[in-house]
Design an enzyme around this catalytic site. Structure first.
Site, PDB file in Angstrom:
ATOM      1  CB  SER A   1      -0.909   0.015   1.228  1.00  0.00           C
ATOM      2  OG  SER A   1      -1.582   1.256   1.308  1.00  0.00           O
TER       3      SER A   1
ATOM      4  CG  HIS B   1      -3.849  -1.423  -2.059  1.00  0.00           C
ATOM      5  ND1 HIS B   1      -4.919  -2.119  -2.572  1.00  0.00           N
ATOM      6  CD2 HIS B   1      -4.340  -0.651  -1.059  1.00  0.00           C
ATOM      7  CE1 HIS B   1      -6.006  -1.799  -1.906  1.00  0.00           C
ATOM      8  NE2 HIS B   1      -5.680  -0.899  -0.990  1.00  0.00           N
TER       9      HIS B   1
ATOM     10  CG  ASP C   1      -5.474   2.473   0.528  1.00  0.00           C
ATOM     11  OD1 ASP C   1      -6.410   1.671   0.396  1.00  0.00           O
ATOM     12  OD2 ASP C   1      -4.374   2.155   1.016  1.00  0.00           O
TER      13      ASP C   1
ATOM     14  CG  MET D   1      -8.624   7.369   1.611  1.00  0.00           C
ATOM     15  SD  MET D   1      -7.823   7.380   3.223  1.00  0.00           S
ATOM     16  CE  MET D   1      -6.898   5.846   3.148  1.00  0.00           C
TER      17      MET D   1
ATOM     18  CG  HIS E   1      -9.832   0.468  -1.270  1.00  0.00           C
ATOM     19  ND1 HIS E   1      -9.487   0.285   0.048  1.00  0.00           N
ATOM     20  CD2 HIS E   1     -11.196   0.586  -1.279  1.00  0.00           C
ATOM     21  CE1 HIS E   1     -10.567   0.280   0.787  1.00  0.00           C
ATOM     22  NE2 HIS E   1     -11.629   0.462   0.002  1.00  0.00           N
TER      23      HIS E   1
ATOM     24  CG  MET F   1     -11.701   3.604   1.069  1.00  0.00           C
ATOM     25  SD  MET F   1     -10.471   3.564   2.387  1.00  0.00           S
ATOM     26  CE  MET F   1      -8.971   3.418   1.424  1.00  0.00           C
TER      27      MET F   1
ATOM     28  CG  MET G   1     -11.793  -2.586   4.126  1.00  0.00           C
ATOM     29  SD  MET G   1     -10.191  -2.134   3.421  1.00  0.00           S
ATOM     30  CE  MET G   1      -9.457  -1.169   4.760  1.00  0.00           C
TER      31      MET G   1
ATOM     32  N   GLY H   1      -3.746   4.276   7.661  1.00  0.00           N
ATOM     33  CA  GLY H   1      -2.805   3.179   7.736  1.00  0.00           C
ATOM     34  C   GLY H   1      -2.342   2.955   9.162  1.00  0.00           C
TER      35      GLY H   1
ATOM     36  CG  ASP I   1      -6.015  -2.603   2.795  1.00  0.00           C
ATOM     37  OD1 ASP I   1      -5.037  -2.503   3.546  1.00  0.00           O
ATOM     38  OD2 ASP I   1      -6.443  -1.657   2.109  1.00  0.00           O
TER      39      ASP I   1
END
Length: 215
Positions: free
Chosen positions: A7, A32, A34, A36, A65, A67, A136, A143, A174
């Site tokens: 990540s 990966h 993330d 957000m 991913h 979010m 999740m 993190g 994750d």
């Protein structure tokens, strides 16, 4: 053998190019990312321009991913940026079947993400249209959180459901993944491990990646 997806949320953002070079040498399977938006989760990270820049930097597949509150409105942006896999939270998607179709038409893989409290029974009519389920094992948004201990049972139940239906669906985990939790998760049926602090905080990045892969 597990696939490893570091990540980038845990990397040194001031040296992200060098961090990607290190991951390439370590032979990771995915990067990966993330995403957000400060709404679905309180944190705010990066969007399509950063993903596009990373895509130009490396050939490692990008596992994105989302979010975010509005994945259907912006999906095309992430596909054009170069995402190879995109996971969405079904609770914020109005037409999941249509969205998965859009992802597949672009040549990418699509998946759904389950937060820790969400059950696999919500996937009864979903597993046949997705390529992966991301579970999740911490609460999404930050993190470095502690692994939630009831997640392996959830993984095992999902793997059993996938096998009973005769489907080819990957299970990604994750959150709080390290050598110890990773083994429990792989034994339960996970095949892809997202890890941040465990990889980027290791004195030996190659060794950390290898330790997850051979579980």
């Amino acid at each position: 053998m597990a696939l490893v997806a570091p990540s980038l949320l845990s990397c040194d953002f001031l040296a992200i190019g060098a961090e990607i070079d290190r991951l390439e040498r370590a032979g990771v399977d995915y990067l990966h990312l993330d995403v957000m938006d400060g709404h679905y989760v309180p944190n705010l990270t990066f969007g399509p321009p950063i993903i596009s820049a990373i895509r130009k930097k490396t050939s490692i597949p990008l596992d994105v991913h989302l979010m975010i509150d509005n994945p259907e409105e912006v999906m095309e942006d992430y596909l054009k940026a170069g995402a190879d896999r995109i996971g969405v939270h079904p609770g914020v998607v109005t037409h999941l079947d249509r969205l998965m179709g859009q992802i597949h038409e672009a040549g990418a893989q699509g998946g759904v993400v389950l937060n820790p409290h969400e059950g696999i029974e919500d996937l009864d009519y979903t597993l046949g249209i997705v390529d992966f389920v991301l579970i999740m094992s911490v609460n999404p948004g930050f993190g470095g959180q502690k692994f939630i201990p009831y997640i392996p049972k959830k993984v095992a139940d999902l793997r059993e459901k996938i096998q009973d239906l005769g489907l080819d669906c990957s299970i990604t985990i994750d959150g709080g993944v390290n050598g110890e939790t990773g083994k429990v998760l792989v034994d339960a049926g996970a095949d892809t491990l997202v890890a941040g602090s465990y990889i980027f905080g290791a004195a030996d990045m190659d060794g950390a990646v290898s330790s997850l892969r051979v579980l």
